[in-house]
Enzyme design. Structure first.
Site, PDB file in Angstrom:
ATOM      1  N   ARG A   1     -22.272-100.251 -38.635  1.00 15.21           N
ATOM      2  CA  ARG A   1     -21.160-100.551 -39.530  1.00 15.21           C
ATOM      3  C   ARG A   1     -20.987-102.042 -39.752  1.00 15.21           C
ATOM      4  NH1 ARG A   1     -17.157 -96.891 -40.504  1.00 15.21           N
ATOM      5  NH2 ARG A   1     -17.863 -94.786 -40.036  1.00 15.21           N
ATOM      6  N   CYS A   2     -20.781-102.391 -41.029  1.00  4.58           N
ATOM      7  CA  CYS A   2     -20.572-103.793 -41.384  1.00  4.58           C
ATOM      8  C   CYS A   2     -19.309-103.907 -42.228  1.00  4.58           C
ATOM      9  CB  CYS A   2     -21.739-104.305 -42.221  1.00  4.58           C
ATOM     10  SG  CYS A   2     -23.308-104.191 -41.377  1.00  4.58           S
TER      11      CYS A   2
ATOM     12  N   HIS B   1      -8.174 -89.029 -37.252  1.00  2.06           N
ATOM     13  CA  HIS B   1      -9.607 -89.260 -37.059  1.00  2.06           C
ATOM     14  C   HIS B   1     -10.349 -87.964 -36.796  1.00  2.06           C
ATOM     15  CE1 HIS B   1      -7.669 -93.109 -35.884  1.00  2.06           C
ATOM     16  NE2 HIS B   1      -8.570 -93.549 -36.724  1.00  2.06           N
TER      17      HIS B   1
ATOM     18  N   CYS C   1      -1.994 -91.979 -39.365  1.00  2.00           N
ATOM     19  CA  CYS C   1      -2.516 -93.019 -40.270  1.00  2.00           C
ATOM     20  C   CYS C   1      -2.837 -92.377 -41.616  1.00  2.00           C
ATOM     21  CB  CYS C   1      -3.743 -93.687 -39.634  1.00  2.00           C
ATOM     22  SG  CYS C   1      -4.257 -95.210 -40.484  1.00  2.00           S
TER      23      CYS C   1
HETATM   24  N1  GLN Z   1      -1.821 -97.249 -46.271  1.00  2.00           N
HETATM   25  C1  GLN Z   1      -3.098 -97.244 -45.638  1.00  2.00           C
HETATM   26  C2  GLN Z   1      -3.724 -95.853 -45.734  1.00  2.00           C
HETATM   27  O1  GLN Z   1      -3.020 -94.899 -45.687  1.00  2.00           O
HETATM   28  C3  GLN Z   1      -3.005 -97.646 -44.190  1.00  2.00           C
HETATM   29  C4  GLN Z   1      -4.349 -97.729 -43.547  1.00  2.00           C
HETATM   30  C5  GLN Z   1      -4.351 -98.335 -42.162  1.00  2.00           C
HETATM   31  O2  GLN Z   1      -3.332 -98.426 -41.521  1.00  2.00           O
HETATM   32  N2  GLN Z   1      -5.493 -98.735 -41.668  1.00  2.00           N
HETATM   33  O3  GLN Z   1      -4.902 -95.710 -45.827  1.00  2.00           O
HETATM   34 ZN    ZN Z   2      -3.077 -96.883 -39.857  1.00  2.00          ZN
END
Ligand code: GLN
Ligand code: ZN
Length: 763
Positions: A524-525, A703, A735
C-alpha cells in the site's frame, strides 16, 4: 575527506513496480520466482541510482517490512505460524497479512488459517511496521540468509555495501509482550543473535554496519538507557564498525548516552534538530565518526545548499575525515524520482527534490566540501535560483490570506453559547428522537462511481454527465437512508476519491504529483498532496452536493468536511513556515465552507479529524504545544456557526485517555468515535473526564464484512449508557462505509436502526 552515504532507499519502485508484483503474486497470477526476480532487479536498479555515494545501504530492500524482516532474521516468529510447511516467503506473507483457513493458496489446506501480525505506525511517519511479538518464553535463532544473499548480490554488482539492520534496543522497544512479561528480560538472548549476525557480516568482509536505533530520539526511562549500554558493550566484542543511526528528532537528554556508546559512529538527524548539534560536537569522543543527516528525508523540498555549506564548512574543518553526510533518515518516506513528473505545475516542480534529487544534493555538498564551492558553481547557482524563485513567488505568498491569519481572534474559535444552551436550540430545530441514528459519511464506492470518476478524469465523460452520475448516487443513498429510517442523513461522499485529496484539489496552494507515492505498508502506498503556498478557497467545495442531497429529504442532512489538522497531517507540508501556520490557513478556508453550508440551510455539519491523534509529536513534552494549535485550528473551523447549527466531529481510533481534555476543548456538539472492538470500555476516558457534550460510540466495526445483530448493538449501547447519560448518546457505525458493499451495509444498518428503537422504548 567527507564520506557520503544513504540510510535507506524507497523499495516500492518509481512506478510502484513492487506493489504490482506483490499483488499479482498474492492473487496467484505470477510465480514466486518472478517476484524474487523483480526484487533483485529493483535492488540492482536502486544501487545504480545510488552510484557516487561512498557507502550504499544493503538490506533496506524488503518484500513487506524491514521490521518483519528483522523478526525473521532473529527467528522470532509468532507461535501460530511455526508449523507452516511451505516456502519461507509465503510464511513471511502469512505473518504480514494473515490468511483465512479457506484460502486456496499452497499449504493452507494442511497448515490452516492464521491471524495477521499487528501493524502500527513507524514513529511519527505514515509507514506501518509489523509489531514483533514476544512472550517470556521467546528465544532467538539467527537466520541471516536473506541479508547475506543481498550482500552477495551487492558485491557482485560492485556496490560499496553497508548492511542496515534494526538495532536490538529499538527492536525490543517496538515489540509487544503478548503475556505482559518484561521484554528487557529477553535482551541477553537477543544479543547473542545480534553478536552472531555481526560476526557473520564481519566474516563476509563487511566494514561498516548501520544499526538503526531511532528509539533514541524518544523519552527513555532508566531501564532502557541501561539496555543501550548493556547492548553495545556486549556488541563491542564483534570485530566490525557500527554506525548507530538515530533519526526523526533530537537526542536531547539521550545525547550523552548516545555519544558514549562504544561504537565507531553515530548518525543524527540534523534536518529536524540543527540546534542539537553543537553541544553534541563537544561531547563526541575524538575517534568517532559523526554522520550528519543534513538532507531532509521526510519532505520533498530542495535543500538550501549554500546556507547548509555556510554551516557545514567549519564543521568539516573541525571533524575532517570523521564527518559523514547523509539524508536525515531513510528515503523510504519520500517518492523516488521528480523527473517522472510530467504534469506537475512547473514552478512547484522546480522547488522540489524526491529521493534521487536528494542524493544529487548530497553529492554536490560533498564535492563543495572536497573541492571548494567553485567546483560545483553551476549546481549551487541553480539551487540558489530555484530557492529564490520559490521565496519570491506570488503563488506561495497570498497577502490576503496572511492578513486574514493576522486577524484571527479568540472570538472566532468560540461558539456564541455554551453546549447546554446550544443543545436546547438544536433539539428544537432538529427534532431528533432519543438515541438518534446516523452514519459517518461515506457509502459504498461502487464500480459505477469509480467508472464515472475515471471517465471524467480521462475526458470521456463531460461535466454534466459526471454531475448527473454523482447525483444519481447521492439520490440512491438518500433513498436507502430514508427507507432504513436513519435520523440524520449524509450525502454519501460519492464524489470523493479521498477525503484529503478532494479538498486539496479545490484549494489554492496545493499541487498534485503523478508518481509521488510513498509506501504506507506492504504493497500500500499513499500519494500525499503537496501544500506549497498560502491556502485559499476560490469557491465553495461541497455546498452544491450537500444542498442537492438536502433537497431530496425533509430529514436533517449532515454536511461532510475534512478538518484542517487531518488535511495537514496527510499532506507534504511547507518547510518555510511552522505546521501550525499552515494549519490555521486550512482552518480559515474550511471555516468559510462551514459558513457557506450553514447559509445554504445545512444545519448539521461534520468536520472529520481522523488524523488528529497521529500528529502527536514523538516526545510527550511536545504534545501540549501541538494539541493547542490543533484544537485552536479546529475551533476556528467549526465554531463560527449559530447555536442551533450542530457541529459533529469524527475520529476513527480508540485511544483518548491522554488527549481527552483537548478533545473536550474542541467543543463539538457531537463526536463519533471507533469503539465497537473495545466493548465500549474506551468510554471510560470520557466518563472519568465528565465529557460534557454528545457522543456517538461506534456500534460496529466497518472493517469487517460481518453483520452486527440487533441484540449485540443494544447490549453495547447499554454498556455505553452506564458511562454516558443516554440523553447524550448517538447510535452509529465506527467509521465510513466506503469500503463495504451495499449488500453488507443495508442489513447492518437495519439492525442498527432497530436497536435504536429498542433502546428508545426501554428509556
Ligand atoms: N467521513 C469519512 C467517511 O465516512 C470519514 C473517514 C475516516 O474517518 N477515515 O469515509
Ligand atoms: Zn473514521
Amino acid at each position: 575527506m567527507t564520506t557520503i552515504h544513504n540510510l535507506g532507499f524507497p523499495r516500492i519502485g518509481a512506478k510502484r513496480e513492487l506493489k504490482f508484483a506483490l499483488e499479482s503474486y498474492w492473487k496467484g497470477e505470477s510465480s514466486r520466482e518472478a517476484l524474487k526476480g523483480l526484487g533483485a532487479e529493483l535492488r540492482k536498479r536502486h544501487w545504480d541510482n545510488q552510484a557516487g555515494l561512498d557507502l550504499v545501504p544493503v538490506g533496506d530492500f524488503s518484500f513487506y517490512d524491514q521490521v518483519l524482516d528483522m523478526s525473521f532474521m532473529l527467528g522470532n516468529l509468532p507461535e501460530r505460524v511455526s508449523g507452516f510447511h511451505g516456502d519461507v516467503l509465503d510464511n513471511y506473507f502469512r505473518v504480514a497479512r494473515g490468511r483465512s483457513a479457506q484460502s486456496a493458496e499452497e499449504h493452507h489446506g494442511c497448515c490452516g488459517g492464521v491471524a495477521a501480525g499487528e501493524m502500527t505506525k513507524w514513529f511519527d511517519t505514515n509507514y506501518h511496521y509489523i509489531v514483533p511479538e514476544f512472550t517470556a518464553a521467546t528465544t532467538f535463532k539467527l537466520d541471516a540468509s536473506r541479508l547475506l544473499e543481498q550482500l552477495a548480490e551487492a558485491k557482485q554488482h560492485g556496490v560499496k555495501a553497508k548492511p542496515v539492520i534494526v538495532g536490538p534496543v529499538t527492536y525490543l522497544a517496538l515489540g509487544k509482550a503478548k503475556d505482559n512479561s518484561n521484554k528487557l528480560a529477553l535482551l541477553p538472548d537477543l544479543l547473542v543473535a545480534y553478536s552472531q549476525l555481526l560476526d557473520t557480516l564481519a566474516a563476509e568482509g563487511v566494514e561498516w554496519v548501520q544499526v538503526d536505533e531511532p528509539i533514541l530520539v524518544t523519552e527513555l526511562d532508566l531501564d532502557w538507557q541501561h539496555a543501550f549500554n548493556l547492548a553495545y558493550h556486549q556488541l563491542k566484542a564483534c570485530r566490525i564498525k557500527l554506525l548507530v543511526a538515530t533519526y526523526f528528532g533530537q537526542l536531547q537528554d539521550n545525547r550523552y548516552l548516545a555519544v558514549n556508546l562504544p561504537v565507531a559512529g553515530l548518525h543524527v538527524d540534523v534536518a529536524s534538530s540543527g540546534d542539537d548539534i553543537l553541544p553534541l560536537l563537544n561531547l563526541i569522543p575524538e575517534h568517532k565518526v559523526l554522520s550528519l543527516g543534513v538532507i531532509n528525508g521526510r519532505n520533498i523540498w530542495k535543500t538550501d545548499l549554500n546556507a547548509l555549506l555556510n554551516w557545514l564548512e567549519p564543521l568539516a574543518e573541525r571533524l575532517g575525515d570523521r564527518l559523514w553526510l547523509a539524508p536525515s533518515c531513510s528515503l523510504l518516506h519520500v517518492p523516488v524520482d521528480l523527473d517522472s513528473e510530467q504534469t506537475l505545475d512547473a514552478d512547484v516542480k522546480s522547488w522540489l527534490a524526491f529521493a534521487l534529487q536528494k542524493l544529487d544534493e548530497l553529492k554536490v555538498l560533498a564535492q563543495a566540501l572536497r573541492g571548494g564551492r567553485d567546483s560545483v558553481k553551476e549546481a549551487l547557482a541553480a539551487n540558489q535560483a530555484a530557492l529564490a524563485a520559490r521565496r519570491a513567488s506570488p503563488r506561495v505568498t497570498n497577502l490576503a490570506v496572511q492578513a486574514a491569519i493576522a486577524g484571527i481572534d479568540a472570538s472566532m474559535g468560540t461558539r456564541k453559547s455554551s453546549y447546554g444552551k446550544r443543545a436546547g436550540e438544536q433539539a428544537v430545530l432538529l427534532k431528533l428522537p432519543a438515541y438518534p441514528t446516523t452514519t459517518i459519511g461515506s457509502f459504498p464506492q461502487t464500480a459505477e462511481i469509480r467508472q464515472a470518476r475515471s471517465a471524467f478524469k480521462g475526458g470521456t465523460l463531460d461535466d454534466a454527465g459526471y454531475r448527473s452520475a454523482m447525483q444519481a448516487e447521492i439520490a440512491r443513498s438518500v433513498r436507502e437512508q430514508e427507507a432504513l429510517g436513519l435520523d440524520v442523513l449524509v450525502h454519501g461522499e460519492a464524489e470523493r476519491n479521498d477525503m484529503v485529496e478532494y479538498f486539496g484539489e479545490q484549494l489554492e496552494g496545493y499541487a498534485f504529483s503523478q508518481f509521488g507515492w510513498v509506501q504506507s505498508y506492504g504493497s500500500r502506498c499513499v500519494k500525499p498532496p503537496i501544500l506549497f503556498g498560502d491556502i485559499s478557497r476560490p469557491k465553495a467545495m461541497t455546498v452544491e452536493w450537500i444542498s442537492y442531497a438536502q433537497s431530496l429529504t425533509s430529514k436533517p442532512m449532515k454536511g461532510m468536511l475534512t478538518g484542517p489538522v487531518t488535511i495537514l497531517n496527510w499532506s507534504f507540508v511547507r518547510d518555510d513556515q511552522p505546521r501550525s501556520a499552515s494549519c490555521k490557513q486550512l482552518a480559515l478556508a474550511i471555516r468559510d465552507e462551514v459558513l457557506d453550508l450553514e447559509k445554504a440551510g445545512v444545519r448539521v455539519i461534520q468536520i472529520d479529524e481522523a488524523a488528529l491523534r497521529e500528529g502527536l509529536p514523538l516526545r510527550k513534552a511536545q504534545w501540549q504545544e501541538y494539541l493547542d494549535w490543533a484544537v485552536e485550528s479546529f475551533r476556528i473551523t467549526a465554531n463560527g456557526v449559530d447555536d442551533a447549527t450542530q457541529i459533529h466531529t469524527h475520529m476513527c481510533y480508540s485511544e483518548f485517555n491522554d488527549i481527552i481534555a483537548s478533545i473536550a476543548d474542541m467543543d463539538a456538539d457531537v463526536i463519533t468515535i471507533e469503539t465497537s472492538r473495545s466493548d465500549m470500555e474506551l468510554l471510560d476516558a470520557f466518563d472519568d473526564f465528565n465529557y460534557p457534550n454528545e457522543i456517538g460510540p461506534g456500534v460496529y466495526d466497518i472493517h469487517s464484512p460481518n453483520i452486527p445483530t440487533q441484540e449485540h448493538i443494544v447490549q453495547l449501547m447499554k454498556k455505553a449508557a452506564e458511562r454516558i447519560p443516554p440523553a447524550r448518546l448517538w447510535v452509529n457505525p465506527d467509521c465510513g462505509l466506503k469500503t463495504r458493499q451495499w449488500g453488507e451495509v443495508l442489513p447492518a444498518l437495519t439492525n442498527m436502526v432497530a436497536a435504536a428503537k429498542v433502546l428508545r422504548q426501554a428509556a
